[in-house]
Design a protein around this motif. Structure first.
Motif, PDB file in Angstrom:
ATOM      1  N   LEU A  48     -84.970 -19.827 -23.876  1.00  0.00           N
ATOM      2  CA  LEU A  48     -85.112 -20.179 -22.652  1.00  0.00           C
ATOM      3  C   LEU A  48     -83.902 -21.224 -22.552  1.00  0.00           C
ATOM      4  N   SER A  49     -83.349 -21.824 -23.606  1.00  0.00           N
ATOM      5  CA  SER A  49     -82.136 -22.656 -23.613  1.00  0.00           C
ATOM      6  C   SER A  49     -81.187 -21.798 -23.691  1.00  0.00           C
ATOM      7  N   LEU A  50     -81.005 -20.725 -24.013  1.00  0.00           N
ATOM      8  CA  LEU A  50     -79.912 -19.661 -24.261  1.00  0.00           C
ATOM      9  C   LEU A  50     -79.766 -19.028 -22.868  1.00  0.00           C
ATOM     10  N   ARG A  51     -80.815 -18.546 -22.178  1.00  0.00           N
ATOM     11  CA  ARG A  51     -80.980 -17.731 -20.898  1.00  0.00           C
ATOM     12  C   ARG A  51     -80.493 -18.675 -19.758  1.00  0.00           C
ATOM     13  N   PHE A  52     -80.878 -19.829 -19.795  1.00  0.00           N
ATOM     14  CA  PHE A  52     -80.499 -20.542 -18.454  1.00  0.00           C
ATOM     15  C   PHE A  52     -79.619 -21.926 -18.635  1.00  0.00           C
ATOM     16  N   ILE A  53     -79.203 -21.938 -19.875  1.00  0.00           N
ATOM     17  CA  ILE A  53     -78.072 -23.274 -19.991  1.00  0.00           C
ATOM     18  C   ILE A  53     -76.880 -22.756 -19.935  1.00  0.00           C
ATOM     19  N   PRO A  54     -75.948 -23.207 -19.455  1.00  0.00           N
ATOM     20  CA  PRO A  54     -74.475 -22.706 -19.697  1.00  0.00           C
ATOM     21  C   PRO A  54     -74.027 -22.533 -20.821  1.00  0.00           C
ATOM     22  N   LEU A  55     -73.454 -21.531 -21.329  1.00  0.00           N
ATOM     23  CA  LEU A  55     -73.017 -21.343 -22.589  1.00  0.00           C
ATOM     24  C   LEU A  55     -71.806 -21.932 -23.106  1.00  0.00           C
ATOM     25  N   ASP A  56     -71.292 -22.850 -22.165  1.00  0.00           N
ATOM     26  CA  ASP A  56     -69.709 -23.620 -22.546  1.00  0.00           C
ATOM     27  C   ASP A  56     -70.553 -25.202 -22.982  1.00  0.00           C
ATOM     28  N   LEU A  57     -71.965 -25.151 -23.269  1.00  0.00           N
ATOM     29  CA  LEU A  57     -72.299 -26.415 -24.016  1.00  0.00           C
ATOM     30  C   LEU A  57     -72.155 -26.385 -25.404  1.00  0.00           C
ATOM     31  N   PRO A  58     -71.866 -27.288 -26.176  1.00  0.00           N
ATOM     32  CA  PRO A  58     -71.740 -27.325 -27.724  1.00  0.00           C
ATOM     33  C   PRO A  58     -72.892 -26.768 -28.269  1.00  0.00           C
ATOM     34  N   LEU A  64     -80.736 -28.852 -28.963  1.00  0.00           N
ATOM     35  CA  LEU A  64     -81.343 -30.074 -28.626  1.00  0.00           C
ATOM     36  C   LEU A  64     -82.128 -29.499 -27.390  1.00  0.00           C
ATOM     37  N   ILE A  65     -81.730 -28.767 -26.396  1.00  0.00           N
ATOM     38  CA  ILE A  65     -82.555 -28.344 -25.328  1.00  0.00           C
ATOM     39  C   ILE A  65     -83.731 -27.569 -25.721  1.00  0.00           C
ATOM     40  N   ALA A  66     -83.291 -26.388 -26.770  1.00  0.00           N
ATOM     41  CA  ALA A  66     -84.548 -25.874 -27.289  1.00  0.00           C
ATOM     42  C   ALA A  66     -85.365 -26.702 -28.276  1.00  0.00           C
ATOM     43  N   ILE A  67     -85.264 -27.600 -28.715  1.00  0.00           N
ATOM     44  CA  ILE A  67     -86.205 -28.448 -29.437  1.00  0.00           C
ATOM     45  C   ILE A  67     -87.169 -29.097 -28.370  1.00  0.00           C
TER      46      ILE A  67
END
Length: 287
Positions: A48-58, A64-67
């Motif tokens: 979910l963190s990979l699908r909807f979070i911008p990939l330009d984040l470190p 951390l979002i995945a956790i």
């Protein structure tokens, strides 16, 4: 690849099985739940963190979002079980996680599809190499994580007031409530911590597995085999079981004529240990 090299590759996978086996065992010990959705919760949170979070984040921010996402999903499931199935049997409580597993598999198929998701490279490459034999960083880290969780759990449950409360909740939830223990809060703490760890592990290994969300959930089978080796109570035997399953799978890849049997290793281990655990009852009937 020679047998030794295949064995080392298999042990790297076995370390991953051991981590999830340890998490399954902790849930069984502390919450009286065989959480069949454990891997699915971590996979769904991580993807979910990979699908909807911008990939330009470190990379660390995505992890951390995945956790947080995995912990939140796990806490929701824990809240449902602790609220309506507080004094139910382990079988009844675990049945809810089976429904959750099926729901997360279906939802993962709808949301993420069948294509592998691009994961940020966190740990890649070998930590040490001997010719064609390489010990990967991820494999070593997974083994360290499994051992660290087992040691920390032993310390907390044996020598801290928190451990006493957690064991009291596991043994007698109603009695613990009457004694003034915050049962629901501590149970949600366990659910959230284990769920968050699941998301962390999937985030670390995701870029090395190169699999879709639904295929990653299949890690539940060898993890359950590892936990069964430890009878869902012994963390050290669980770690041993994970390494055993992974090592056997690795060795089988050295024999092309029987390499397809590697996928059957967890099933065979599960069947053998179920039969072994039932041996006393069978022998009593025979006598």
């Amino acid at each position: 690849m020679d047998i030794l090299g295949s064995l080392i590759v298999g042990l790297s996978s076995g370390a991953l099985y051991a981590v999830f086996g340890v998490l399954l065992t902790l849930m069984a010990v502390l919450t009286r739940v065989i959480n069949f959705s454990q891997v699915a919760v971590g996979v769904f949170g991580a993807y979910l963190s990979l699908r909807f979070i911008p990939l330009d984040l470190p990379g660390w921010a995505i992890v951390l979002i995945a956790i947080v996402a995995s912990a939140a999903i796990s806490c929701l499931l824990g809240w449902i079980i602790s609220t309506w199935l507080g004094e139910s049997s382990t079988t009844a409580r675990s049945a809810v996680t089976v429904a959750t597993l099926l729901g997360l598999i279906s939802l993962s198929f709808i949301v993420f599809g069948t294509r592998p998701q691009p994961n940020p490279p966190l740990l890649i490459g070998p930590i040490v190499s001997f010719g064609t034999i390489a010990v990967t960083k991820v494999g070593v880290l997974m083994l360290v994580v499994a051992i660290a969780i087992a040691v920390l759990a032993k310390v907390v449950l044996t020598w801290t007031p928190l451990g006493v409360r957690l064991r009291a909740i596991s043994d007698r939830q109603t009695a613990a409530e009457l004694a003034g223990i915050n049962v629901r809060g501590l149970q949600l703490l366990v659910w959230g911590a284990v769920g968050g760890l699941s998301g962390l592990v999937i985030s670390i290994v995701g870029n090395t597995q190169a699999g879709s969300a639904t295929s990653m959930i299949v890690l539940l089978i060898p993890a359950a085999a590892a936990a069964l080796v430890g009878a869902f109570t012994n963390l050290w035997l669980t770690i041993t079981g994970g390494l055993l399953v992974g090592g056997l799978q690795g060795v089988l890849t050295s024999f092309p004529e029987i390499t397809l049997l590697r996928d059957w290793v967890p099933i065979i281990v599960i069947v053998l240990f179920l039969l072994w655990n039932q041996r006393k009852e069978v022998w009593d009937v025979a006598r």
